[in-house]
Scaffold this motif. Sequence first.
Motif, short mmCIF file in Angstrom:
data_model
loop_
_atom_site.label_atom_id
_atom_site.label_comp_id
_atom_site.label_asym_id
_atom_site.label_seq_id
_atom_site.Cartn_x
_atom_site.Cartn_y
_atom_site.Cartn_z
N MET A 8 -25.54 16.78 -4.07
CA MET A 8 -24.49 15.96 -4.67
C MET A 8 -24.78 14.50 -4.35
SD MET A 8 -20.46 16.04 -3.83
CE MET A 8 -19.35 15.21 -4.88
N SER A 9 -24.59 13.67 -5.32
CA SER A 9 -24.77 12.24 -5.07
C SER A 9 -23.60 11.46 -5.68
CB SER A 9 -26.10 11.75 -5.66
OG SER A 9 -26.06 11.85 -7.06
N VAL A 10 -23.39 10.30 -5.12
CA VAL A 10 -22.31 9.43 -5.55
C VAL A 10 -22.87 8.40 -6.52
CG1 VAL A 10 -20.61 7.75 -4.75
CG2 VAL A 10 -21.11 9.75 -3.36
N THR A 11 -22.19 8.22 -7.62
CA THR A 11 -22.61 7.21 -8.60
C THR A 11 -21.77 5.95 -8.43
OG1 THR A 11 -21.04 7.92 -10.29
CG2 THR A 11 -23.20 9.03 -10.25
N ARG A 12 -22.19 4.92 -9.09
CA ARG A 12 -21.45 3.66 -9.08
C ARG A 12 -20.04 3.88 -9.64
NH1 ARG A 12 -23.34 -1.58 -8.80
NH2 ARG A 12 -21.97 -3.13 -9.72
N ASP A 13 -19.93 4.74 -10.66
CA ASP A 13 -18.61 5.05 -11.24
C ASP A 13 -17.71 5.76 -10.22
OD1 ASP A 13 -19.29 3.90 -13.66
OD2 ASP A 13 -19.91 5.81 -14.56
N ASP A 14 -18.31 6.64 -9.40
CA ASP A 14 -17.54 7.32 -8.36
C ASP A 14 -16.97 6.30 -7.36
OD1 ASP A 14 -18.08 9.87 -9.40
OD2 ASP A 14 -19.93 10.04 -8.22
N VAL A 15 -17.81 5.36 -6.97
CA VAL A 15 -17.38 4.33 -6.02
C VAL A 15 -16.28 3.47 -6.64
CG1 VAL A 15 -18.09 2.31 -4.68
CG2 VAL A 15 -19.57 4.32 -4.79
N ALA A 16 -16.43 3.13 -7.89
CA ALA A 16 -15.41 2.33 -8.58
C ALA A 16 -14.09 3.10 -8.64
CB ALA A 16 -15.88 1.97 -9.99
N TYR A 17 -14.16 4.40 -8.89
CA TYR A 17 -12.96 5.24 -8.95
C TYR A 17 -12.27 5.31 -7.59
CZ TYR A 17 -10.04 9.38 -9.60
OH TYR A 17 -8.99 10.25 -9.64
N ILE A 18 -13.06 5.54 -6.54
CA ILE A 18 -12.52 5.60 -5.18
C ILE A 18 -11.93 4.26 -4.78
CG2 ILE A 18 -13.12 5.91 -2.74
CD1 ILE A 18 -15.29 7.92 -3.75
N ALA A 19 -12.60 3.19 -5.15
CA ALA A 19 -12.11 1.84 -4.84
C ALA A 19 -10.77 1.59 -5.53
CB ALA A 19 -13.13 0.80 -5.26
N ALA A 20 -10.66 2.02 -6.78
CA ALA A 20 -9.40 1.83 -7.51
C ALA A 20 -8.27 2.63 -6.86
CB ALA A 20 -9.58 2.25 -8.97
N LEU A 21 -8.57 3.86 -6.45
CA LEU A 21 -7.56 4.68 -5.77
C LEU A 21 -7.13 4.03 -4.46
CD1 LEU A 21 -8.94 8.31 -6.22
CD2 LEU A 21 -6.94 7.30 -7.34
N SER A 22 -8.07 3.37 -3.80
CA SER A 22 -7.80 2.74 -2.50
C SER A 22 -7.29 1.32 -2.64
CB SER A 22 -9.08 2.72 -1.67
OG SER A 22 -9.61 4.00 -1.54
N ARG A 23 -7.17 0.87 -3.88
CA ARG A 23 -6.74 -0.50 -4.16
C ARG A 23 -7.68 -1.52 -3.51
NH1 ARG A 23 -3.30 1.65 -7.19
NH2 ARG A 23 -1.12 2.03 -6.77
N LEU A 24 -8.99 -1.24 -3.62
CA LEU A 24 -10.01 -2.14 -3.10
C LEU A 24 -10.79 -2.73 -4.26
CD1 LEU A 24 -11.42 0.09 -0.22
CD2 LEU A 24 -9.87 -1.85 0.01
N GLN A 25 -11.29 -3.92 -4.05
CA GLN A 25 -12.14 -4.56 -5.05
C GLN A 25 -13.46 -4.93 -4.40
OE1 GLN A 25 -9.97 -7.86 -6.67
NE2 GLN A 25 -8.49 -6.56 -7.72
N PHE A 26 -14.56 -4.56 -5.05
CA PHE A 26 -15.88 -4.85 -4.53
C PHE A 26 -16.66 -5.69 -5.53
CE2 PHE A 26 -15.23 -0.52 -2.53
CZ PHE A 26 -15.01 -1.00 -1.25
N SER A 27 -17.47 -6.58 -4.99
CA SER A 27 -18.40 -7.32 -5.84
C SER A 27 -19.51 -6.35 -6.26
CB SER A 27 -19.00 -8.50 -5.07
OG SER A 27 -19.82 -8.02 -4.01
N ASP A 28 -20.36 -6.78 -7.18
CA ASP A 28 -21.46 -5.92 -7.63
C ASP A 28 -22.38 -5.57 -6.45
OD1 ASP A 28 -20.54 -5.90 -10.21
OD2 ASP A 28 -21.86 -7.53 -10.89
N GLU A 29 -22.62 -6.54 -5.59
CA GLU A 29 -23.47 -6.30 -4.43
C GLU A 29 -22.82 -5.30 -3.47
OE1 GLU A 29 -24.82 -8.87 -0.61
OE2 GLU A 29 -25.12 -9.84 -2.56
N GLU A 30 -21.52 -5.46 -3.23
CA GLU A 30 -20.81 -4.53 -2.35
C GLU A 30 -20.76 -3.13 -2.96
OE1 GLU A 30 -17.59 -7.41 -0.08
OE2 GLU A 30 -17.21 -6.84 -2.18
#
Length: 95
Positions: free
Chosen positions: A1-23
């Motif tokens: 199993m691997s995590v995609t950029r979309d997965d990270v964006a989804y988790i970030a949205a659920l956590s109410r976090l915002q990341f730059s492209d580098e982050e």
Amino acid sequence: MSVTRDDVAYIAALSRLQFSDEEMATMTTELNSILHYVEKLNEIDTDGVEPLSGIHDQMNVLRDDVEKESIATALALQNAPDRQDRFFKVPKVIG
């Protein structure tokens, strides 16, 4: 199993976090590294190993409750910065 950029964006949205492209790239790499490590742990043969709930078998040693006379109200309020009648007066903390 691997995590995609979309997965990270989804988790970030659920956590109410915002990341730059580098982050976002860093988080994707780090989460994949964590999952890879967990997959390696799953490869370990644990047959015959008893589940462990703690590192030793000691239990908390608690004393028996003993009823005692409490401190007098006047003595308890003696050093209070603010009081009202027989009570401590504190700033309001709930809207």
